[in-house]
Design a protein around this motif. Structure first.
Motif, PDB file in Angstrom:
ATOM      1  N   SER A 119      -6.897 -11.472  -6.079  1.00  0.00           N
ATOM      2  CA  SER A 119      -7.401 -11.204  -7.428  1.00  0.00           C
ATOM      3  C   SER A 119      -8.617 -10.297  -7.451  1.00  0.00           C
ATOM      4  O   SER A 119      -8.900  -9.666  -8.468  1.00  0.00           O
ATOM      5  CB  SER A 119      -7.746 -12.530  -8.124  1.00  0.00           C
ATOM      6  N   GLY A 120      -9.374 -10.208  -6.347  1.00  0.00           N
ATOM      7  CA  GLY A 120     -10.563  -9.364  -6.315  1.00  0.00           C
ATOM      8  C   GLY A 120     -10.222  -7.918  -6.011  1.00  0.00           C
ATOM      9  O   GLY A 120      -9.069  -7.492  -6.058  1.00  0.00           O
ATOM     10  N   GLU A 121     -11.242  -7.128  -5.670  1.00  0.00           N
ATOM     11  CA  GLU A 121     -11.066  -5.706  -5.393  1.00  0.00           C
ATOM     12  C   GLU A 121     -11.312  -5.355  -3.932  1.00  0.00           C
ATOM     13  O   GLU A 121     -11.256  -4.186  -3.556  1.00  0.00           O
ATOM     14  CB  GLU A 121     -12.024  -4.884  -6.265  1.00  0.00           C
ATOM     15  N   THR A 122     -11.547  -6.347  -3.077  1.00  0.00           N
ATOM     16  CA  THR A 122     -11.884  -6.066  -1.681  1.00  0.00           C
ATOM     17  C   THR A 122     -10.648  -5.863  -0.822  1.00  0.00           C
ATOM     18  O   THR A 122     -10.625  -4.970   0.040  1.00  0.00           O
ATOM     19  CB  THR A 122     -12.742  -7.207  -1.102  1.00  0.00           C
ATOM     20  N   ASP A 123      -9.617  -6.664  -1.006  1.00  0.00           N
ATOM     21  CA  ASP A 123      -8.453  -6.612  -0.124  1.00  0.00           C
ATOM     22  C   ASP A 123      -7.730  -5.269  -0.235  1.00  0.00           C
ATOM     23  O   ASP A 123      -7.633  -4.678  -1.300  1.00  0.00           O
ATOM     24  CB  ASP A 123      -7.494  -7.766  -0.423  1.00  0.00           C
ATOM     25  N   MET A 158       0.657 -14.010   1.613  1.00  0.00           N
ATOM     26  CA  MET A 158      -0.526 -14.316   0.816  1.00  0.00           C
ATOM     27  C   MET A 158      -0.409 -15.727   0.265  1.00  0.00           C
ATOM     28  O   MET A 158       0.697 -16.213   0.028  1.00  0.00           O
ATOM     29  CB  MET A 158      -0.671 -13.346  -0.361  1.00  0.00           C
ATOM     30  N   GLY A 159      -1.555 -16.336   0.045  1.00  0.00           N
ATOM     31  CA  GLY A 159      -1.564 -17.653  -0.556  1.00  0.00           C
ATOM     32  C   GLY A 159      -2.894 -17.927  -1.232  1.00  0.00           C
ATOM     33  O   GLY A 159      -3.933 -17.387  -0.837  1.00  0.00           O
ATOM     34  N   ALA A 169      -4.814 -13.750   3.043  1.00  0.00           N
ATOM     35  CA  ALA A 169      -3.697 -12.818   3.201  1.00  0.00           C
ATOM     36  C   ALA A 169      -3.715 -12.254   4.616  1.00  0.00           C
ATOM     37  O   ALA A 169      -4.771 -12.139   5.246  1.00  0.00           O
ATOM     38  CB  ALA A 169      -3.781 -11.687   2.187  1.00  0.00           C
ATOM     39  N   ALA A 170      -2.533 -11.902   5.118  1.00  0.00           N
ATOM     40  CA  ALA A 170      -2.384 -11.256   6.417  1.00  0.00           C
ATOM     41  C   ALA A 170      -1.229 -10.282   6.332  1.00  0.00           C
ATOM     42  O   ALA A 170      -0.233 -10.533   5.646  1.00  0.00           O
ATOM     43  CB  ALA A 170      -2.140 -12.286   7.518  1.00  0.00           C
ATOM     44  N   TRP A 186      -2.623  -4.321  11.919  1.00  0.00           N
ATOM     45  CA  TRP A 186      -2.674  -5.648  11.314  1.00  0.00           C
ATOM     46  C   TRP A 186      -3.998  -5.808  10.563  1.00  0.00           C
ATOM     47  O   TRP A 186      -4.957  -5.070  10.812  1.00  0.00           O
ATOM     48  CB  TRP A 186      -2.511  -6.759  12.359  1.00  0.00           C
ATOM     49  N   ALA A 187      -4.028  -6.746   9.659  1.00  0.00           N
ATOM     50  CA  ALA A 187      -5.242  -7.008   8.897  1.00  0.00           C
ATOM     51  C   ALA A 187      -5.185  -8.418   8.344  1.00  0.00           C
ATOM     52  O   ALA A 187      -4.100  -8.957   8.086  1.00  0.00           O
ATOM     53  CB  ALA A 187      -5.401  -6.001   7.760  1.00  0.00           C
TER      54      ALA A 187
END
Length: 347
Positions: free
Chosen positions: A155-159, A236-237, A249-250, A265-266
């Motif tokens: 929901s944020g802007e970082t990922d 994601m969860g 998330a991965a 990967w992240a």
């Protein structure tokens, strides 16, 4: 006698004229009955019947004003905002978007048609209007121009765990129940990134499933890029904990492709804090392994990390403000601080 005849003749003439005028009198026509717009509540709020039909229509959209800040144009990639197209350290831009959704009942279930028009203005002369989505949907089948599951995120802007391009001409089937969905999609990837000398005739196959169980939501998405012959998978969860929602998330990619090309990967995490009914604060972090691309492959032993915070404030109903600041530190390049301020009115 002559006078008497003249008077009688005059009276007769006046009677004839009066009768003719009475026969030609204008009579006002009865007003046509007015057909008022009827509310259609079969598909949720905001729908109304198109007059003379059984098709329900909903019109909604938003107006957005945003100011981006970063060392240069290439540094800004704010979620949902695109890139700044000048070389200054800040840039203001405005967007107007309107969506038309039409629904009607059929023997196969609701037939849905969606058209989304979007206009972006960097200034008075540098403007672009695009078809942001246009698709039809019936019985779980969808065909047209629409966003893939890879457009979803936390929901944020970082990922930064999505495709570089997520709007495709696609055809997909998605099975849905109240708390679960699963589907498969064939995507035309003409405007995705190409490696190893490939030409833009690309297509991909993606699958997605997700749902919710109580306070927990989950999503698993995978995609295979046929021209680059590489694929990616993401999980994601989210779960409600304390005063907010924790999101994890991965993502893993075999090599750069149209579904994921930031790193091999992240992993990402955020915590969306519901401070008040109107205020939400979302700090987030992400770590990239084998970050960046050289000669069509991910860079070995080059990592990066990112941290940021996003603040959302609901000023009044349908009018909100957002502030986001992000810091990115890659091993093979200078660190970058970027952010944006946004005002948005939805309708």
């Amino acid at each position: 006698m002559n006078i008497k005849s003249l008077l009688l003749g005059s009276a007769a003439a006046m009677a004839v004229v009066s009768g003719a005028q009475a026969a030609d009198a204008i009579v006002a026509a009865e007003p046509e009955p007015v057909e008022y717009v009827r509310v259609c509540d079969a598909y949720g709020t905001g729908y109304f019947y198109i007059p003379g039909t059984e098709t329900c229509l909903k019109i909604n959209g938003y107006i957005r004003f945003q100011v981006d800040v970063a060392p240069s144009a290439s540094s800004i990639s704010a979620s949902g905002g695109g890139s700044v197209d000048n070389d200054s350290s800040w840039d203001a831009r405005t967007r107007g978007q309107v969506q038309f959704t039409a629904k009607s009942d059929t023997e196969y279930g609701p037939l849905t048609g969606v058209i989304v028009l979007q206009a972006n203005a960097d200034n008075a002369s540098n403007q672009k209007t695009i078809l942001d989505s246009a698709y039809l949907d019936i019985a779980g089948f969808r065909a047209g121009l629409f966003y893939s599951w890879w457009d979803d995120g936390l929901s944020g802007e970082t990922d930064d765990i999505g495709s570089p391009v997520t709007l495709h001409n696609s055809i997909r089937y998605q099975y849905e129940t109240g708390d679960f969905y699963a589907g498969i999609s064939v995507d035309e990837l003409e405007d995705g990134p190409f490696y190893n000398g490939e030409e833009p005739n690309n297509f991909g196959v993606a699958v997605g499933l997700g749902g919710k169980a109580g306070a927990f939501t989950y999503q698993i998405t995978a995609g295979y890029d046929t021209d680059n012959e590489e694929g990616a998978v993401r999980a994601m969860g989210t779960v409600a904990i304390g005063p907010g929602t924790l999101g994890l998330a991965a993502v893993y990619s075999t090599n750069p492709n149209a579904y994921y090309n930031k790193s091999e990967w992240a992993v990402a995490a955020e915590y969306a804090i519901k401070a008040t009914d109107k205020l939400k604060i979302t700090p987030g972090v992400q770590y990239y392994g084998n970050y960046g691309i050289t000669a069509g492959e991910f860079n070995d032993d080059v990592d990066a990390w990112k941290a940021g915070v996003t603040v959302d404030y609901q000023i009044v109903d349908n009018f909100s403000a957002k502030v986001s600041v992000q810091y990115l530190d890659p091993d093979n390049a200078d660190d970058v601080t970027s952010g944006f301020f946004r005002l948005q009115r939805a309708f």
